[in-house]
Design a protein around this motif. Structure first.
Motif, PDB file in Angstrom:
ATOM      1  N   TYR A 177      98.476  12.538  10.570  1.00  0.00           N
ATOM      2  CA  TYR A 177      98.398  14.026  10.737  1.00  0.00           C
ATOM      3  C   TYR A 177      98.381  14.395  12.177  1.00  0.00           C
ATOM      4  O   TYR A 177      97.932  13.971  12.862  1.00  0.00           O
ATOM      5  CB  TYR A 177      97.066  14.272  10.086  1.00  0.00           C
ATOM      6  N   SER A 180      98.023  20.552  11.458  1.00  0.00           N
ATOM      7  CA  SER A 180      98.175  20.875   9.986  1.00  0.00           C
ATOM      8  C   SER A 180      99.340  20.372   9.274  1.00  0.00           C
ATOM      9  O   SER A 180      99.887  21.098   8.403  1.00  0.00           O
ATOM     10  CB  SER A 180      98.292  22.522  10.041  1.00  0.00           C
ATOM     11  N   SER A 181     100.010  19.229   9.912  1.00  0.00           N
ATOM     12  CA  SER A 181     101.130  18.537   8.972  1.00  0.00           C
ATOM     13  C   SER A 181     101.112  17.276   8.953  1.00  0.00           C
ATOM     14  O   SER A 181     100.396  16.603   9.868  1.00  0.00           O
ATOM     15  CB  SER A 181     102.367  19.078  10.075  1.00  0.00           C
ATOM     16  N   TYR A 183     103.184  13.698   8.858  1.00  0.00           N
ATOM     17  CA  TYR A 183     104.434  13.243   9.184  1.00  0.00           C
ATOM     18  C   TYR A 183     104.863  11.795   8.427  1.00  0.00           C
ATOM     19  O   TYR A 183     103.624  11.137   8.589  1.00  0.00           O
ATOM     20  CB  TYR A 183     104.762  13.149  10.504  1.00  0.00           C
ATOM     21  N   ALA A 204     108.092  16.715   0.700  1.00  0.00           N
ATOM     22  CA  ALA A 204     108.284  16.876   2.260  1.00  0.00           C
ATOM     23  C   ALA A 204     109.625  17.375   2.471  1.00  0.00           C
ATOM     24  O   ALA A 204     110.381  17.715   1.214  1.00  0.00           O
ATOM     25  CB  ALA A 204     107.612  16.105   2.951  1.00  0.00           C
ATOM     26  N   GLU A 214     106.095  19.080  19.743  1.00  0.00           N
ATOM     27  CA  GLU A 214     106.648  18.273  18.387  1.00  0.00           C
ATOM     28  C   GLU A 214     107.630  17.376  18.930  1.00  0.00           C
ATOM     29  O   GLU A 214     107.764  16.433  18.259  1.00  0.00           O
ATOM     30  CB  GLU A 214     106.626  19.311  17.569  1.00  0.00           C
ATOM     31  N   GLU A 288     108.207  15.640   7.306  1.00  0.00           N
ATOM     32  CA  GLU A 288     107.277  16.562   7.565  1.00  0.00           C
ATOM     33  C   GLU A 288     106.722  17.500   6.472  1.00  0.00           C
ATOM     34  O   GLU A 288     107.673  17.890   5.550  1.00  0.00           O
ATOM     35  CB  GLU A 288     107.487  17.671   8.849  1.00  0.00           C
ATOM     36  N   LYS A 289     105.198  17.675   6.116  1.00  0.00           N
ATOM     37  CA  LYS A 289     104.850  18.380   5.293  1.00  0.00           C
ATOM     38  C   LYS A 289     103.489  19.024   5.750  1.00  0.00           C
ATOM     39  O   LYS A 289     102.651  18.487   6.322  1.00  0.00           O
ATOM     40  CB  LYS A 289     104.494  17.389   4.040  1.00  0.00           C
ATOM     41  N   ASN A 290     103.762  20.511   5.442  1.00  0.00           N
ATOM     42  CA  ASN A 290     102.581  21.391   5.970  1.00  0.00           C
ATOM     43  C   ASN A 290     101.697  21.105   4.698  1.00  0.00           C
ATOM     44  O   ASN A 290     101.820  21.479   3.669  1.00  0.00           O
ATOM     45  CB  ASN A 290     103.238  22.623   5.914  1.00  0.00           C
TER      46      ASN A 290
END
Length: 293
Positions: A177, A180-181, A183, A204, A214, A288-290
């Motif tokens: 984490y 807020s995302s 990976y 994702a 990033e 990547e997932k928010n």
């Protein structure tokens, strides 16, 4: 006998001559006194000039000359005394003025000396305070250096632990984490299209890099290997877009990249820089997932 008589006669004659001389001298003095008295009385009574003899005129002139000389001598002496007194008075005045000037200078020098002593004392006080402050700062510096050494050692330890963690993550694959995302970095290698399909299956998509932080994260995750990211110009040649549909504003391209080859339409990240490659090549990938969506 005759000799004795002769001697008595001579002695008698000698005594007689002496007596005559004495009598003549007394007579002369008496005559002179008589003449002087007579002349004085005559001058007083008649108020007429006297008739003097030649010797009397010489004596009178000599007396007058002596009197004149005496008067002149007195005048010269008085003048000398006056000049001397004036000079002494002038010198005394000058000495008095010089004395006053010297006293004023001494007074001024004394005041300057007192001011200098006060200034020196102030400087000594400031120096003492500065020495105390310097000693305090030296102690604080030593404490800060000691704390800095401790922090640096802790930082090195954390860095090593972080590197070990990223290495294990790269070896086994997994999620983590950040801002807020979530990976995920893969263990296997696939084409760009297949990699994106795997990310979508996880809910994702391929990673979108928005800043240098990033990008640094991607570099750590890939840990020295190449990995696909979500950037392509498959739709329009030369127009690079992210998988979320946004157009690339600025990137971290390697020198000479992108090179403009028509077949190189997908982007992979390696050693903190980007390269455009054919999309069919196989590399690891990063999803990547928010979590706020």
């Amino acid at each position: 006998m005759s000799d004795t008589i002769y001697d008595n006669v001579i002695w008698t004659e000698t005594e007689g001559m002496k007596r005559k001389r004495v009598e003549m001298t007394v007579a002369i003095y008496e005559s002179a006194d008589h003449v002087r008295v007579h002349d004085f009385r005559t001058e007083t009574n008649t108020h007429q000039p006297l008739q003097h003899t030649g010797s009397d005129s010489v004596k009178i002139r000599s007396s007058r000359a002596a009197a004149v000389r005496l008067v002149l001598l007195c005048v010269l002496l008085l003048t000398a005394v006056i000049v001397l007194c004036v000079q002494i008075h002038s010198k005394n005045t000058n000495y008095t003025e010089e004395k006053e000037e010297l006293l004023n200078k001494i007074t001024n020098l004394t005041e300057e000396r007192e001011h200098l002593l006060i200034t020196i004392n102030d400087y000594k006080t400031e120096k003492y305070q500065l020495v105390i402050q310097n000693n305090n700062l030296t102690i604080e510096k030593k404490d800060l250096l000691s704390k800095h050494d401790i922090v640096m050692k802790q930082r090195e330890q954390l860095q090593q632990e972080n590197n070990d963690l990223w290495k294990r993550l790269h070896e086994v694959g997994g999620c983590f984490y950040y801002q807020s995302s979530l990976y995920f970095i893969s263990l296997e290698k696939k084409s760009w299209t297949e990699s994106r399909q795997d990310c979508k299956a996880r809910g994702a998509d391929l990673i979108t890099i928005n800043n240098s932080e990033e990008q640094g994260l991607v570099t750590k995750m890939s840990f020295g290997t190449s990995a696909w990211i979500g950037l392509t110009d498959s739709d329009v040649e030369g127009t690079w877009k992210w998988v979320d549909g946004s157009t690339l504003a600025s990137g971290f391209w390697w020198s000479g990249e992108p090179n403009g080859h028509r077949r190189e339409n997908c982007v992979m990240s390696y050693a903190s820089r980007w390269y455009d490659y054919p999309c069919n090549d196989a590399f690891k990938w990063i999803c990547e997932k928010n979590v706020l969506k």
